[in-house]
Design a protein around this motif. Structure first.
Motif, PDB file in Angstrom:
ATOM      1  N   ARG A 130     -24.664  -8.275 -10.509  1.00  0.00           N
ATOM      2  CA  ARG A 130     -24.389  -9.589  -9.901  1.00  0.00           C
ATOM      3  C   ARG A 130     -24.404 -10.692 -10.951  1.00  0.00           C
ATOM      4  NH1 ARG A 130     -28.077  -8.076  -5.207  1.00  0.00           N
ATOM      5  NH2 ARG A 130     -26.607  -7.391  -3.635  1.00  0.00           N
ATOM      6  N   ARG A 131     -25.341 -10.602 -11.894  1.00  0.00           N
ATOM      7  CA  ARG A 131     -25.423 -11.619 -12.960  1.00  0.00           C
ATOM      8  C   ARG A 131     -24.158 -11.599 -13.822  1.00  0.00           C
ATOM      9  NH1 ARG A 131     -27.787 -11.925 -18.324  1.00  0.00           N
ATOM     10  NH2 ARG A 131     -28.289 -14.099 -18.723  1.00  0.00           N
ATOM     11  N   VAL A 132     -23.718 -10.398 -14.215  1.00  0.00           N
ATOM     12  CA  VAL A 132     -22.506 -10.284 -15.035  1.00  0.00           C
ATOM     13  C   VAL A 132     -21.296 -10.795 -14.259  1.00  0.00           C
ATOM     14  CG1 VAL A 132     -20.940  -8.647 -16.164  1.00  0.00           C
ATOM     15  CG2 VAL A 132     -23.418  -8.417 -16.455  1.00  0.00           C
ATOM     16  N   ALA A 133     -21.231 -10.457 -12.988  1.00  0.00           N
ATOM     17  CA  ALA A 133     -20.118 -10.930 -12.164  1.00  0.00           C
ATOM     18  C   ALA A 133     -20.128 -12.450 -12.072  1.00  0.00           C
ATOM     19  CB  ALA A 133     -20.202 -10.304 -10.778  1.00  0.00           C
ATOM     20  N   ARG A 134     -21.328 -13.018 -11.929  1.00  0.00           N
ATOM     21  CA  ARG A 134     -21.422 -14.485 -11.848  1.00  0.00           C
ATOM     22  C   ARG A 134     -20.979 -15.121 -13.161  1.00  0.00           C
ATOM     23  NH1 ARG A 134     -25.403 -17.721 -13.355  1.00  0.00           N
ATOM     24  NH2 ARG A 134     -26.905 -16.030 -13.487  1.00  0.00           N
ATOM     25  N   LEU A 135     -21.412 -14.536 -14.298  1.00  0.00           N
ATOM     26  CA  LEU A 135     -21.007 -15.063 -15.603  1.00  0.00           C
ATOM     27  C   LEU A 135     -19.501 -14.956 -15.801  1.00  0.00           C
ATOM     28  CD1 LEU A 135     -23.883 -13.638 -17.817  1.00  0.00           C
ATOM     29  CD2 LEU A 135     -23.514 -16.031 -17.186  1.00  0.00           C
ATOM     30  N   ALA A 136     -18.921 -13.895 -15.262  1.00  0.00           N
ATOM     31  CA  ALA A 136     -17.473 -13.704 -15.384  1.00  0.00           C
ATOM     32  C   ALA A 136     -16.713 -14.438 -14.289  1.00  0.00           C
ATOM     33  CB  ALA A 136     -17.139 -12.218 -15.342  1.00  0.00           C
ATOM     34  N   ARG A 137     -17.461 -15.103 -13.435  1.00  0.00           N
ATOM     35  CA  ARG A 137     -16.882 -15.846 -12.319  1.00  0.00           C
ATOM     36  C   ARG A 137     -16.030 -14.942 -11.424  1.00  0.00           C
ATOM     37  NH1 ARG A 137     -17.939 -21.200 -13.231  1.00  0.00           N
ATOM     38  NH2 ARG A 137     -18.286 -21.814 -15.378  1.00  0.00           N
ATOM     39  N   ILE A 138     -16.616 -13.776 -11.136  1.00  0.00           N
ATOM     40  CA  ILE A 138     -15.974 -12.816 -10.239  1.00  0.00           C
ATOM     41  C   ILE A 138     -16.814 -12.728  -8.981  1.00  0.00           C
ATOM     42  CG2 ILE A 138     -15.288 -10.412  -9.924  1.00  0.00           C
ATOM     43  CD1 ILE A 138     -15.035 -10.222 -12.981  1.00  0.00           C
ATOM     44  N   LYS A 139     -16.175 -12.921  -7.831  1.00  0.00           N
ATOM     45  CA  LYS A 139     -16.887 -12.830  -6.567  1.00  0.00           C
ATOM     46  C   LYS A 139     -17.071 -11.359  -6.209  1.00  0.00           C
ATOM     47  CE  LYS A 139     -16.765 -14.440  -1.815  1.00  0.00           C
ATOM     48  NZ  LYS A 139     -16.005 -15.200  -0.817  1.00  0.00           N
ATOM     49  N   VAL A 140     -18.331 -10.973  -6.018  1.00  0.00           N
ATOM     50  CA  VAL A 140     -18.652  -9.582  -5.725  1.00  0.00           C
ATOM     51  C   VAL A 140     -19.533  -9.551  -4.475  1.00  0.00           C
ATOM     52  CG1 VAL A 140     -19.814  -7.512  -6.574  1.00  0.00           C
ATOM     53  CG2 VAL A 140     -18.519  -8.940  -8.162  1.00  0.00           C
ATOM     54  N   SER A 141     -19.116  -8.769  -3.498  1.00  0.00           N
ATOM     55  CA  SER A 141     -19.921  -8.632  -2.286  1.00  0.00           C
ATOM     56  C   SER A 141     -21.081  -7.673  -2.559  1.00  0.00           C
ATOM     57  CB  SER A 141     -19.054  -8.110  -1.137  1.00  0.00           C
ATOM     58  OG  SER A 141     -18.680  -6.770  -1.396  1.00  0.00           O
ATOM     59  N   ASP A 142     -22.020  -7.602  -1.627  1.00  0.00           N
ATOM     60  CA  ASP A 142     -23.164  -6.699  -1.792  1.00  0.00           C
ATOM     61  C   ASP A 142     -22.712  -5.242  -1.895  1.00  0.00           C
ATOM     62  OD1 ASP A 142     -24.868  -8.844  -1.731  1.00  0.00           O
ATOM     63  OD2 ASP A 142     -25.381  -8.609   0.402  1.00  0.00           O
ATOM     64  N   ASP A 143     -21.740  -4.866  -1.051  1.00  0.00           N
ATOM     65  CA  ASP A 143     -21.236  -3.484  -1.102  1.00  0.00           C
ATOM     66  C   ASP A 143     -20.557  -3.192  -2.439  1.00  0.00           C
ATOM     67  OD1 ASP A 143     -22.159  -3.020   1.446  1.00  0.00           O
ATOM     68  OD2 ASP A 143     -20.220  -3.433   2.408  1.00  0.00           O
ATOM     69  N   GLU A 144     -19.777  -4.163  -2.911  1.00  0.00           N
ATOM     70  CA  GLU A 144     -19.096  -3.974  -4.200  1.00  0.00           C
ATOM     71  C   GLU A 144     -20.103  -3.897  -5.338  1.00  0.00           C
ATOM     72  OE1 GLU A 144     -14.817  -6.202  -3.560  1.00  0.00           O
ATOM     73  OE2 GLU A 144     -16.602  -7.434  -3.944  1.00  0.00           O
ATOM     74  N   ALA A 145     -21.151  -4.717  -5.273  1.00  0.00           N
ATOM     75  CA  ALA A 145     -22.176  -4.680  -6.323  1.00  0.00           C
ATOM     76  C   ALA A 145     -22.863  -3.320  -6.356  1.00  0.00           C
ATOM     77  CB  ALA A 145     -23.187  -5.793  -6.103  1.00  0.00           C
ATOM     78  N   GLU A 146     -23.156  -2.776  -5.189  1.00  0.00           N
ATOM     79  CA  GLU A 146     -23.773  -1.438  -5.134  1.00  0.00           C
ATOM     80  C   GLU A 146     -22.841  -0.387  -5.721  1.00  0.00           C
ATOM     81  OE1 GLU A 146     -26.662  -0.012  -4.189  1.00  0.00           O
ATOM     82  OE2 GLU A 146     -27.536  -2.015  -3.986  1.00  0.00           O
ATOM     83  N   ARG A 147     -21.574  -0.453  -5.334  1.00  0.00           N
ATOM     84  CA  ARG A 147     -20.591   0.526  -5.830  1.00  0.00           C
ATOM     85  C   ARG A 147     -20.436   0.386  -7.346  1.00  0.00           C
ATOM     86  NH1 ARG A 147     -15.557  -0.178  -7.004  1.00  0.00           N
ATOM     87  NH2 ARG A 147     -15.380  -2.147  -5.879  1.00  0.00           N
ATOM     88  N   MET A 148     -20.342  -0.857  -7.818  1.00  0.00           N
ATOM     89  CA  MET A 148     -20.172  -1.076  -9.260  1.00  0.00           C
ATOM     90  C   MET A 148     -21.398  -0.617 -10.040  1.00  0.00           C
ATOM     91  SD  MET A 148     -18.448  -4.808  -9.130  1.00  0.00           S
ATOM     92  CE  MET A 148     -17.087  -4.943 -10.249  1.00  0.00           C
TER      93      MET A 148
END
Length: 95
Positions: free
Chosen positions: A9-27
């Protein structure tokens, strides 16, 4: 080495990518699989193996370094939508 969902989630936030909870788990699972594979590669004995850029032996094609008269600007610009003298004209993209 492994990552947790908070790191994803932190990396996604830094990259300004919206990631849902399900996507974060999968990633998280996908990244941990990739990192596990990279760790496996680190166990391979490469002692004495020469670094290479290709599995096929090849040499680069070189041309003679000579001064030429250049391309014909009229032919090069024949399909240009807009040109000025011997240059392409493009719209400004940065203000």
């Amino acid at each position: 080495m492994s990552v947790d969902t908070a790191t994803v989630r932190r990396v996604a936030r830094l990259a300004r990518i919206k990631v849902s909870d399900d996507e974060a788990e999968r990633m998280t699972h996908e990244l941990n699989s990739i990192l596990g594979f990279v760790e496996q590669l680190g166990e391979v004995d490469v002692e004495g193996v020469e670094p290479m850029t290709s599995v096929v032996s090849m040499s680069m094609r070189m041309r003679e370094d000579v001064v030429t008269e250049g391309a014909d600007p009229a032919r090069v610009l024949a399909n240009a939508p807009v040109s000025d003298q011997d240059f392409y004209t493009v719209p400004k993209v940065v203000e």
